[in-house]
Enzyme design. Structure first.
Site, short mmCIF file in Angstrom:
data_model
loop_
_atom_site.label_atom_id
_atom_site.label_comp_id
_atom_site.label_asym_id
_atom_site.label_seq_id
_atom_site.Cartn_x
_atom_site.Cartn_y
_atom_site.Cartn_z
N SER A 1 -3.92 -13.13 4.22
CA SER A 1 -4.17 -12.57 2.52
C SER A 1 -2.77 -13.11 1.64
O SER A 1 -3.63 -13.41 0.57
CB SER A 1 -4.05 -10.70 2.30
N LYS B 1 0.98 -1.06 0.09
CA LYS B 1 0.00 0.04 -0.05
C LYS B 1 0.95 0.78 0.10
O LYS B 1 0.36 2.02 -0.37
CB LYS B 1 -1.37 -0.01 1.04
#
Length: 316
Positions: free
Chosen positions: A276, A47
């Protein structure tokens, strides 16, 4: 291996992460599975790429003024990355998150100087209404303070943040004598899978693009949202950035199997990654079995498992 010279800013340390082949968790006779280790970014997450693109895109368009407050709602990784970027660039930042996410992420956001508002979750799970409640809180701050909303779910600057990731995958696979047959990844905002997909297709790659999601919240495959514990993905909606031209297919992955894989990755591959990441690997292995030897499946480990040490992910 080559190393860059002195960087003038920590923002230039974003990207350039390794692509590694998984040797022990992939069954014999399957395609090779390559994993992009994004935990090497400054906050330990891919991110960072998106956060820099969101802020610099707003600066270029003149919609973010010097000293203006930035606001976003986040599961934690985007918030940590925005806090890092805003700290370097000098923007005040307010982040809306929840106690349903790892406490390490909230502490990281505050460590970088962000104001953090915590919305209570339900039983430690990511429920379909949680992101809606967080979004409503963020919207109120924007209205009251005239802040700039990074808006990761709608802001197309996110694509630009992940084109570098796609270009790195192309260079790394080509230099290793491979071509990408399938690229797969779980979907949160869908900025990453959209950005990588665009790069691969512009380069003439015939790679199949496969979105992954937990079977407990099969929005893309069935249209039904449900509670789960995989942070950063499956937010209960089809994300606006996931346009029809991005994907070839969507698949579900069992969350319990992903959690078991997180432990295997640590103990067999030496890769400490979150749920994830493990879900991506489970999905990639399924595709690798179908393709067979002589092919290549690429996926991503979005962050480092150091963000999840206070939970039960690595117990066993």
């Amino acid at each position: 291996m080559s190393f860059p010279g002195i960087q003038r800013s920590t923002l230039q340390a974003i990207g350039g992460t390794p692509l590694v082949r998984l040797d022990h968790v992939v069954p014999e006779g399957a395609a090779q599975v390559l994993l992009k280790l994004e935990g090497g970014n400054p906050t330990g997450s891919y991110k960072d790429r998106m956060a820099l693109a969101l802020i610099e895109g707003a600066e270029r368009r003149g919609v973010l003024r010097p000293g203006q407050r930035v606001v976003e709602y986040t599961g934690g990784s985007t918030g940590s990355s925005l806090a890092f970027v805003c700290a370097v660039k000098g923007y005040p930042l307010t982040l809306v998150t929840s106690d349903a996410f790892a406490p390490e992420k909230t502490r990281t956001m505050r460590a970088f100087g962000a104001e953090v508002i915590v919305v209570p979750g339900e039983g430690g799970q990511v429920t379909p209404d949680l992101f809606a409640r967080m979004r409503q809180e963020a919207h109120g701050i924007v209205e009251r303070e005239g802040a700039f909303w990074a808006d990761q779910f709608h802001n197309t600057d996110a694509h630009a943040g992940y084109t570098g990731l796609g270009r790195e995958i192309l260079r790394q696979t080509e230099s290793g004598g491979a071509s990408v047959d399938v690229f797969c990844a779980a979907v949160g905002t869908a900025g990453m899978i959209s950005g990588v997909s665009a790069v691969l297709r512009q380069a003439g790659s015939r790679a199949r693009i496969v979105a992954l999601e937990p079977s407990s919240s099969p929005v893309l495959t069935v249209g039904t949202a449900g509670p789960h514990r995989v942070e950063g993905i499956a937010t209960g909606i089809v994300p606006p950035l996931l346009t029809a031209d991005v994907l070839d297919e969507a698949r579900t992955v069992d969350e319990a199997e992903a959690r078991r894989m997180a432990l295997r990755l640590a103990r067999e591959e030496g890769i400490l990654a979150g749920t994830s990441s493990a879900l991506n690997v489970v999905g990639a292995i399924g595709l690798a079995r179908e393709l067979g030897a002589g092919h290549t499946v690429v996926t991503v480990a979005p962050d480092t498992g150091l963000k999840y040490l206070t939970g039960d992910l690595f117990e066993g």
